[in-house]
Write an enzyme that holds these catalytic residues in place. Structure first.
Site, short mmCIF file in Angstrom:
data_model
loop_
_atom_site.label_atom_id
_atom_site.label_comp_id
_atom_site.label_asym_id
_atom_site.label_seq_id
_atom_site.Cartn_x
_atom_site.Cartn_y
_atom_site.Cartn_z
N ARG A 1 0.91 -1.27 0.05
CA ARG A 1 0.30 0.11 0.00
C ARG A 1 0.71 1.38 0.14
O ARG A 1 0.43 2.22 -0.55
CB ARG A 1 -0.80 0.07 1.21
CG ARG A 1 -1.95 0.97 1.43
CD ARG A 1 -2.67 0.46 2.32
NE ARG A 1 -3.75 1.80 2.84
CZ ARG A 1 -4.83 1.98 2.60
NH1 ARG A 1 -5.16 1.52 1.26
NH2 ARG A 1 -5.65 3.33 3.00
N ILE B 1 -7.08 8.00 -0.15
CA ILE B 1 -6.88 6.54 -0.48
C ILE B 1 -7.89 6.10 0.69
O ILE B 1 -7.71 6.20 2.00
CB ILE B 1 -5.57 6.00 -0.27
CG1 ILE B 1 -4.52 6.63 -0.87
CG2 ILE B 1 -5.60 4.47 -0.30
CD1 ILE B 1 -3.04 5.93 -0.87
N SER B 2 -9.02 5.21 -0.01
CA SER B 2 -9.91 4.55 1.31
C SER B 2 -9.33 3.65 2.18
O SER B 2 -8.45 2.97 2.00
CB SER B 2 -10.88 3.78 0.26
OG SER B 2 -11.73 4.58 -0.53
N LYS B 3 -10.03 3.64 3.05
CA LYS B 3 -9.49 2.48 4.56
C LYS B 3 -9.41 1.18 3.58
O LYS B 3 -10.17 0.73 2.76
CB LYS B 3 -10.78 2.47 5.36
CG LYS B 3 -11.02 3.78 6.14
CD LYS B 3 -12.27 3.67 6.92
CE LYS B 3 -13.02 5.13 7.52
NZ LYS B 3 -13.98 4.75 8.27
#
Length: 227
Positions: free
Chosen positions: A38, A66-68
């Site tokens: 990530r 950036i989404s969880k």
């Protein structure tokens, strides 16, 4: 960019175990998120202790996020994705979700309305040898470059005020769209099964609260990004 120190691998193992405990059971999805660093999609090392917190979204360029990790996993699992399926992703952002879909064997077409993110993320995905096709646009009413093409799955990673009928026309009969719908602060996550062309044949399921940046019309031409 492609460095992946042991601490990140350990954090990913912990992240995947937490996702499993939270109800994410698609093993191909978990394997993809275990494999994919990530930090490549958010190279700010000051944030590295937050990158693998499953409940932490991280800000990136153009007031996007950036989404969880949990949200990425949740939306992706709802897609019921199989290898080689065509997927339209609305909201490329950092490219992390795009890469997860690629790792699961999907043929990904992704669209981003922010020009600076489009250029930056397209270059990043190419450098990592992901074959997603990237487009600049808003996708409310389809992609002119892909006129007539229909997708097995559509994943929307921004909150729409209502169901975009133009997008539904791009979904194959038998396909699935996963999309957050509602006003900011009041969105719900929907899974929509398209059982025919008529809206009365679009079967909707609701899966709880969602928190996404709004889905906006038009392209946003930002200050040029230097590669």
């Amino acid at each position: 960019m492609t460095i992946d120190p042991p601490k990140y691998k350990a954090w990913r193992r912990q992240m995947v175990e937490q996702l499993r405990q939270r109800g994410i059971s698609d093993q191909r999805l978990l394997d993809a998120m275990q494999k994919l660093p990530r930090q490549w999609f958010c190279p700010d090392t000051l944030l590295d202790n937050l990158l693998y917190d499953i409940d932490c979204a991280i800000k990136i360029d153009c007031d996007q996020t950036i989404s969880k990790p949990y949200t990425v996993a949740w939306q992706t699992q709802l897609l019921e994705l199989q290898p080689t399926m065509s997927v339209l992703e609305v909201g490329t952002g950092s490219g992390y979700q795009t890469a997860v879909l690629c790792e699961m064997g999907a043929r990904v077409y992704t669209v981003e309305r922010q020009s600076i993110l489009f250029r930056k993320t397209k270059a990043l995905l190419a450098s990592l040898r992901y074959t997603a096709r990237c487009y600049l646009g808003d996708c409310f009413n389809g992609l002119p470059e892909m006129k007539g093409f229909k997708y097995d799955r559509i994943l929307v990673t921004c909150g729409a005020p209502s169901l975009p009928h133009g997008l539904m026309q791009m979904l194959k009969t038998g396909g699935i769209m996963v999309i957050p719908i509602g006003p900011e602060g009041g969105q719900k996550m929907y899974r929509i099964h398209k059982e025919g062309d008529s809206p009365d044949l679009w079967r909707k399921e609701v899966f709880g609260d969602a928190y996404f940046v709004p889905m906006l019309e038009g392209k946003a031409f930002n200050k040029p990004y230097s590669l």
